[in-house]
Design a protein around this motif. Structure first.
Motif, PDB file in Angstrom:
ATOM      1  N   ASN A  93      37.060  47.138  46.521  1.00 38.90           N
ATOM      2  CA  ASN A  93      37.143  47.353  45.078  1.00 38.90           C
ATOM      3  C   ASN A  93      37.258  45.996  44.405  1.00 38.90           C
ATOM      4  OD1 ASN A  93      37.267  50.345  44.664  1.00 38.90           O
ATOM      5  ND2 ASN A  93      38.905  50.090  46.157  1.00 38.90           N
ATOM      6  N   GLU A  94      36.430  45.783  43.386  1.00 40.27           N
ATOM      7  CA  GLU A  94      36.467  44.509  42.690  1.00 40.27           C
ATOM      8  C   GLU A  94      37.814  44.320  42.005  1.00 40.27           C
ATOM      9  OE1 GLU A  94      33.992  41.729  39.527  1.00 40.27           O
ATOM     10  OE2 GLU A  94      33.475  43.851  39.677  1.00 40.27           O
TER      11      GLU A  94
ATOM     12  N   TYR B  78      40.966  40.001  50.817  1.00 38.90           N
ATOM     13  CA  TYR B  78      40.209  39.674  49.615  1.00 38.90           C
ATOM     14  C   TYR B  78      38.970  38.925  50.088  1.00 38.90           C
ATOM     15  CZ  TYR B  78      44.333  40.689  46.786  1.00 38.90           C
ATOM     16  OH  TYR B  78      45.410  41.294  46.178  1.00 38.90           O
ATOM     17  N   ARG B  79      37.844  39.243  49.503  1.00 38.60           N
ATOM     18  CA  ARG B  79      36.600  38.548  49.824  1.00 38.60           C
ATOM     19  C   ARG B  79      35.949  38.130  48.519  1.00 38.60           C
ATOM     20  NH1 ARG B  79      30.931  40.217  50.835  1.00 38.60           N
ATOM     21  NH2 ARG B  79      30.053  38.670  52.245  1.00 38.60           N
TER      22      ARG B  79
ATOM     23  N   GLY C 167      36.443  41.112  45.915  1.00 37.81           N
ATOM     24  CA  GLY C 167      36.770  42.473  46.308  1.00 37.81           C
ATOM     25  C   GLY C 167      37.996  42.492  47.189  1.00 37.81           C
ATOM     26  N   PHE C 168      38.708  43.611  47.136  1.00 39.48           N
ATOM     27  CA  PHE C 168      39.873  43.798  48.002  1.00 39.48           C
ATOM     28  C   PHE C 168      39.717  45.102  48.762  1.00 39.48           C
ATOM     29  CE2 PHE C 168      43.994  45.649  48.992  1.00 39.48           C
ATOM     30  CZ  PHE C 168      44.547  44.633  49.749  1.00 39.48           C
ATOM     31  N   ALA C 169      40.087  45.069  50.045  1.00 42.18           N
ATOM     32  CA  ALA C 169      40.109  46.280  50.868  1.00 42.18           C
ATOM     33  C   ALA C 169      41.339  46.245  51.768  1.00 42.18           C
ATOM     34  CB  ALA C 169      38.850  46.383  51.713  1.00 42.18           C
ATOM     35  N   LYS C 170      42.008  47.370  51.888  1.00 42.97           N
ATOM     36  CA  LYS C 170      43.143  47.481  52.808  1.00 42.97           C
ATOM     37  C   LYS C 170      42.598  47.472  54.237  1.00 42.97           C
ATOM     38  CE  LYS C 170      46.245  49.988  49.784  1.00 42.97           C
ATOM     39  NZ  LYS C 170      47.133  51.141  49.658  1.00 42.97           N
ATOM     40  N   TRP C 171      43.408  47.027  55.158  1.00 43.02           N
ATOM     41  CA  TRP C 171      42.981  47.008  56.562  1.00 43.02           C
ATOM     42  C   TRP C 171      42.662  48.420  57.039  1.00 43.02           C
ATOM     43  CZ3 TRP C 171      41.334  42.588  57.511  1.00 43.02           C
ATOM     44  CH2 TRP C 171      42.004  41.426  57.150  1.00 43.02           C
TER      45      TRP C 171
END
Length: 180
Positions: free
Chosen positions: A20-21, A50-51, A80-84
């Motif tokens: 998600n941005e 975070y990417r 973008g961020f994503a939980k592991w």
């Protein structure tokens, strides 16, 4: 103060993930922990990754998608961020994906079966099968020339019927059209 968190190396190889941005404020104070040859920057936290990148989608051996805050923005670099827990296994042989279509907005995408929203109704498919069906659905959404062979008053109703059959059954497009 950011800990020097290191994710499992398996978080990156052969995975599907939806990021998600987020706004740049979220990475302020974080230290880049990896930078790819293509220029993407990675920031790891205990909660997730975070990417910052100018390219999303198929990445080497993974499928990482970004849900943008504003799809109309001209900015090429997005964070973008994503939980592991959002990284799911990916391979070409297993039936891992299901298709979602937004009939009002004429969009179609695929999701992973480990997604918590999966209700076991849409048929699971391999990567190749999913890609083929998505292409067929996009043609149905964007073109109308296919409809001239049908005696139907409401093309949207016909379109919806065919798309739903493509998502929720194993029938081929040819079989669906033949049955109508």
């Amino acid at each position: 103060m950011q800990k020097n968190f290191r994710p499992s190396p398996n978080s990156f190889k052969n995975t599907f993930c939806i990021f998600n941005e987020v706004l740049i404020d979220e990475i302020n104070g974080l230290k880049i922990q990896f930078e790819s040859k293509a220029g993407s920057a990675y920031y790891y936290t205990e909660e997730g990754m975070y990417r910052q990148s100018n390219h999303w989608g198929r990445l080497a051996n993974s499928k990482w998608r970004l849900i943008a805050l504003d799809p109309e923005t001209d900015s090429k670099y997005k964070i973008g961020f994503a939980k592991w827990t959002s990284f799911f296994p990916d391979n070409n042989g297993d039936r891992l994906y299901y298709i979602e279509a937004d009939l009002l907005n004429n969009t179609v995408t695929y999701q992973h079966k480990n997604n918590s929203a999966y209700d076991n109704k849409a048929i699971l498919r391999t990567t190749f099968e999913t890609t083929k069906r998505i292409k067929q659905i996009r043609n149905l959404q964007q073109l109308t020339s296919w409809a001239k062979y049908f005696d139907y008053d409401d093309i949207q109703e016909l379109r919806t019927q065919i798309i739903n059959e493509l998502i929720f059954t194993q029938k081929t497009l040819e079989d669906i059209k033949r049955e109508i």
